[in-house]
Design a protein around this motif. Structure first.
Motif, PDB file in Angstrom:
ATOM      1  N   PHE A 315       0.914  -1.209  -0.137  1.00  0.00           N
ATOM      2  CA  PHE A 315       0.135   0.076   0.099  1.00  0.00           C
ATOM      3  C   PHE A 315       0.769   1.212   0.048  1.00  0.00           C
ATOM      4  O   PHE A 315       0.432   2.244  -0.554  1.00  0.00           O
ATOM      5  N   PHE A 316       1.973   1.030   0.594  1.00  0.00           N
ATOM      6  CA  PHE A 316       2.942   2.387   0.858  1.00  0.00           C
ATOM      7  C   PHE A 316       4.107   2.425  -0.080  1.00  0.00           C
ATOM      8  O   PHE A 316       4.520   3.608  -0.462  1.00  0.00           O
ATOM      9  N   SER A 317       4.541   1.209  -0.523  1.00  0.00           N
ATOM     10  CA  SER A 317       5.956   1.154  -1.021  1.00  0.00           C
ATOM     11  C   SER A 317       6.307   0.216  -1.993  1.00  0.00           C
ATOM     12  O   SER A 317       5.595  -0.761  -2.074  1.00  0.00           O
ATOM     13  N   PRO A 318       6.887   0.687  -2.908  1.00  0.00           N
ATOM     14  CA  PRO A 318       7.052   0.076  -4.275  1.00  0.00           C
ATOM     15  C   PRO A 318       7.979  -1.269  -3.940  1.00  0.00           C
ATOM     16  O   PRO A 318       8.194  -2.015  -5.031  1.00  0.00           O
ATOM     17  N   LEU A 319       8.565  -1.376  -2.933  1.00  0.00           N
ATOM     18  CA  LEU A 319       9.365  -2.578  -2.355  1.00  0.00           C
ATOM     19  C   LEU A 319       8.966  -3.816  -2.549  1.00  0.00           C
ATOM     20  O   LEU A 319       9.651  -4.725  -3.028  1.00  0.00           O
ATOM     21  N   SER A 320       7.623  -3.798  -2.413  1.00  0.00           N
ATOM     22  CA  SER A 320       6.799  -5.095  -2.444  1.00  0.00           C
ATOM     23  C   SER A 320       7.075  -6.008  -3.687  1.00  0.00           C
ATOM     24  O   SER A 320       7.128  -7.110  -3.536  1.00  0.00           O
ATOM     25  N   VAL A 321       7.228  -5.467  -5.092  1.00  0.00           N
ATOM     26  CA  VAL A 321       7.525  -6.122  -6.225  1.00  0.00           C
ATOM     27  C   VAL A 321       8.732  -6.888  -6.006  1.00  0.00           C
ATOM     28  O   VAL A 321       8.758  -8.118  -6.359  1.00  0.00           O
ATOM     29  N   LEU A 322       9.844  -6.174  -5.466  1.00  0.00           N
ATOM     30  CA  LEU A 322      11.095  -6.728  -5.206  1.00  0.00           C
ATOM     31  C   LEU A 322      11.183  -7.883  -4.357  1.00  0.00           C
ATOM     32  O   LEU A 322      11.470  -9.152  -4.573  1.00  0.00           O
ATOM     33  N   LEU A 323      10.259  -7.754  -3.182  1.00  0.00           N
ATOM     34  CA  LEU A 323      10.213  -8.792  -2.314  1.00  0.00           C
ATOM     35  C   LEU A 323       9.398 -10.066  -2.704  1.00  0.00           C
ATOM     36  O   LEU A 323       9.759 -11.265  -2.451  1.00  0.00           O
ATOM     37  N   ILE A 324       8.440 -10.042  -3.642  1.00  0.00           N
ATOM     38  CA  ILE A 324       7.698 -11.086  -4.535  1.00  0.00           C
ATOM     39  C   ILE A 324       8.679 -11.920  -5.282  1.00  0.00           C
ATOM     40  O   ILE A 324       8.745 -13.084  -5.206  1.00  0.00           O
ATOM     41  N   ASN A 325       9.371 -10.925  -5.966  1.00  0.00           N
ATOM     42  CA  ASN A 325      10.677 -11.582  -6.786  1.00  0.00           C
ATOM     43  C   ASN A 325      11.320 -12.627  -6.016  1.00  0.00           C
ATOM     44  O   ASN A 325      11.809 -13.467  -6.353  1.00  0.00           O
ATOM     45  N   LEU A 326      11.938 -11.820  -4.872  1.00  0.00           N
ATOM     46  CA  LEU A 326      12.804 -12.774  -3.972  1.00  0.00           C
ATOM     47  C   LEU A 326      11.974 -13.951  -3.194  1.00  0.00           C
ATOM     48  O   LEU A 326      12.786 -14.869  -3.310  1.00  0.00           O
ATOM     49  N   ALA A 327      10.899 -13.764  -3.235  1.00  0.00           N
ATOM     50  CA  ALA A 327      10.170 -15.016  -2.395  1.00  0.00           C
ATOM     51  C   ALA A 327      10.282 -16.317  -3.359  1.00  0.00           C
ATOM     52  O   ALA A 327      10.376 -17.168  -3.325  1.00  0.00           O
ATOM     53  N   VAL A 328       9.977 -15.657  -4.846  1.00  0.00           N
ATOM     54  CA  VAL A 328       9.959 -16.811  -5.691  1.00  0.00           C
ATOM     55  C   VAL A 328      11.273 -17.540  -5.889  1.00  0.00           C
ATOM     56  O   VAL A 328      11.535 -18.809  -5.909  1.00  0.00           O
ATOM     57  N   ILE A 329      12.566 -16.531  -5.802  1.00  0.00           N
ATOM     58  CA  ILE A 329      13.758 -17.115  -5.837  1.00  0.00           C
ATOM     59  C   ILE A 329      14.285 -18.043  -4.789  1.00  0.00           C
ATOM     60  O   ILE A 329      14.750 -19.359  -4.981  1.00  0.00           O
ATOM     61  N   VAL A 330      13.690 -17.689  -3.611  1.00  0.00           N
ATOM     62  CA  VAL A 330      13.753 -18.570  -2.216  1.00  0.00           C
ATOM     63  C   VAL A 330      13.130 -19.746  -2.420  1.00  0.00           C
ATOM     64  O   VAL A 330      13.714 -20.859  -2.150  1.00  0.00           O
ATOM     65  N   VAL A 331      11.708 -19.752  -2.770  1.00  0.00           N
ATOM     66  CA  VAL A 331      11.191 -20.968  -2.817  1.00  0.00           C
ATOM     67  C   VAL A 331      11.945 -21.775  -3.939  1.00  0.00           C
ATOM     68  O   VAL A 331      11.885 -22.925  -3.949  1.00  0.00           O
ATOM     69  N   GLY A 332      12.375 -21.414  -4.989  1.00  0.00           N
ATOM     70  CA  GLY A 332      13.153 -22.034  -6.085  1.00  0.00           C
ATOM     71  C   GLY A 332      14.399 -22.628  -5.600  1.00  0.00           C
ATOM     72  O   GLY A 332      14.333 -23.954  -5.919  1.00  0.00           O
ATOM     73  N   ILE A 333      15.151 -22.039  -4.964  1.00  0.00           N
ATOM     74  CA  ILE A 333      16.280 -22.432  -4.387  1.00  0.00           C
ATOM     75  C   ILE A 333      15.962 -23.632  -3.324  1.00  0.00           C
ATOM     76  O   ILE A 333      16.663 -24.741  -3.349  1.00  0.00           O
ATOM     77  N   LEU A 334      15.336 -23.376  -2.462  1.00  0.00           N
ATOM     78  CA  LEU A 334      14.943 -24.307  -1.379  1.00  0.00           C
ATOM     79  C   LEU A 334      14.371 -25.619  -1.911  1.00  0.00           C
ATOM     80  O   LEU A 334      14.448 -26.700  -1.735  1.00  0.00           O
ATOM     81  N   THR A 335      13.286 -25.391  -3.001  1.00  0.00           N
ATOM     82  CA  THR A 335      12.911 -26.579  -3.533  1.00  0.00           C
ATOM     83  C   THR A 335      14.026 -27.641  -4.330  1.00  0.00           C
ATOM     84  O   THR A 335      14.182 -28.498  -4.355  1.00  0.00           O
ATOM     85  N   ILE A 336      14.964 -26.879  -5.026  1.00  0.00           N
ATOM     86  CA  ILE A 336      16.115 -27.495  -5.782  1.00  0.00           C
ATOM     87  C   ILE A 336      16.750 -28.336  -4.477  1.00  0.00           C
ATOM     88  O   ILE A 336      17.340 -29.385  -4.506  1.00  0.00           O
ATOM     89  N   ARG A 337      17.078 -27.550  -3.388  1.00  0.00           N
ATOM     90  CA  ARG A 337      17.870 -27.912  -2.274  1.00  0.00           C
ATOM     91  C   ARG A 337      17.090 -29.362  -1.868  1.00  0.00           C
ATOM     92  O   ARG A 337      17.829 -30.388  -1.589  1.00  0.00           O
TER      93      ARG A 337
END
Length: 399
Positions: A315-337
């Motif tokens: 609602f307040f900050s454009p940072l959320s897009v970055l965080l969503i992208n980070l979330a996908v990367i983390v899920v991907g990496i942890l799934t690979i692990r």
């Protein structure tokens, strides 16, 4: 081998029985329909009850004489299910009873739900699930009429429980594991009225809940392809994350925040349904994790909690897009692990596919230069080969 042969011939017999009954039912309806206009009103009335009477006689015969035979039970119940639908529509046509599609579906489903229990018919149970989903969509989408969908679904839960307890390996039970979550996902959208942004919270919580249900004892030991809850939950969460990794949604969210005051939001049906789903998912997560260490938490199963924070920040900050992208990367990496630890190519490749999907999404983001996009794709390709090669080598060495 004898037992297996019997099983497969039985299964074929059931399938052909159900198909045969359905086709005969539809055939009768077509023949009556073709000569419909030439019939007197009395003949029309007789004909509209005829399939119903035949169906009931067949079901009664089955219960008395053939109650052990699944094929008989399923096919006669299926025939009666369609006969009920035909009779309702024919009678309302003869006597010009006004009714819309949703009231027709509701009447039909309520009249047929006893069939599920009396005939112990899983095929009718699946048809019922399709029927109540159609009913919910017909009443809910595009109008604010109240839908009895959840009550109708609750009526089926005891039968579903019976199937899971007694026939956990049966195909019909596995179909239920797919139809129920699919029905929930399709139906949730009917609650979107004013603040559609909140539906993202509701859907994240629903997919989180489905994923967690897929990890519960009653279904955990099924093959992945049989576990509709887990597959739909996982795919749903990843699809939502990828969809929200573009900036358009967040721009609208920051813009719409000006329109809604917080009190308005609390009064909407979307808020209520989001809260119910979120609390249910959270309760199940806590229940599942109570004896486990933090390390054992699967990243997918907590995304719905993480999303709440990203959403509020959005609602307040454009940072959320970055965080969503980070979330996908983390899920991907942890799934690979996880795939590497369990020595499982499927899980490993799901993780790789997740990352590749993210890169593909960024490929359509026109803020990035072509060279950079090219490098991203090459890296993803090399990653795919390398990870699969490494895991196969590891298997060879272990063997």
């Amino acid at each position: 081998g004898k037992n297996k042969e019997n099983n497969s011939s039985n299964r074929l017999f059931i399938i052909f029985g159900v198909l045969g009954a359905t086709l005969v039912g539809l055939g009768i309806i077509l023949i009556i329909g073709h000569n419909w206009d030439n019939l007197s009103r009395i003949s029309k009335t007789v004909f509209s009850f005829l399939p119903l009477i035949i169906g009931q006689i067949l079901c009664a015969f089955t219960l008395i004489k053939k109650s052990k035979s699944i094929a008989w039970r399923e096919s006669t119940a299926a025939f009666l299910f369609f006969a009920v639908g035909a009779s309702i529509s024919l009678v309302s046509q003869i006597y010009n009873i006004d009714g819309n599609l949703s009231s027709f579906l509701l009447t039909w489903m309520l009249l047929c739900v006893p069939l599920v229990y009396i005939m112990r018919s899983s095929f009718v149970s699946l048809l019922y699930l399709v029927g109540i989903t159609a009913y919910a969509c017909e009443t809910g989408y595009g109008s604010s009429a109240y839908s009895y969908y959840f009550l109708l679904l609750l009526i089926l839960i005891p039968f579903y429980y019976y199937l899971c307890q007694n026939k956990s390996k049966n195909n019909s039970t596995i179909f239920h594991h797919w139809f129920i979550p699919l029905s929930l996902v399709i139906t949730l959208g009917i609650y979107a009225e004013q603040t559609y942004e909140l539906m993202f919270v509701a859907y994240f919580s629903l997919f989180g809940l489905l994923y967690l249900i897929g990890n519960t004892q009653f279904i955990k030991d099924q093959k992945v392809i049989n576990n509709g809850y887990k597959v739909i939950g996982f795919l749903g969460i990843i699809s939502l994350l990828l969809g929200l990794s573009f900036d358009w949604f967040w721009e609208e969210l920051r813009y719409s925040y000006i329109d809604h005051t917080f009190n308005d939001i609390l009064r909407t049906p979307e808020f209520l349904i989001s809260a119910i789903l979120f609390i249910s998912a959270l309760a199940l997560l806590i229940y599942q994790q109570k004896d486990k260490s933090i390390k054992e938490i699967n990243p997918i199963s907590i995304i719905f909690i993480v999303f709440i924070f990203i959403f509020i920040l959005g609602f307040f900050s454009p940072l959320s897009v970055l965080l969503i992208n980070l979330a996908v990367i983390v899920v991907g990496i942890l799934t690979i692990r996880e795939g590497a630890q369990k020595n499982h190519l499927g899980i490993l490749n799901v993780g790789l596919l997740t990352l590749t999907a993210l890169i593909t999404c960024r490929f359509f983001d026109f803020d990035l230069s072509f060279v950079f996009r090219g490098i991203l794709f090459i890296t993803a390709g090399i990653g795919f080969f390398a990870a699969n090669y490494w895991l196969l080598q590891k298997r060879k060495n272990n063997a």
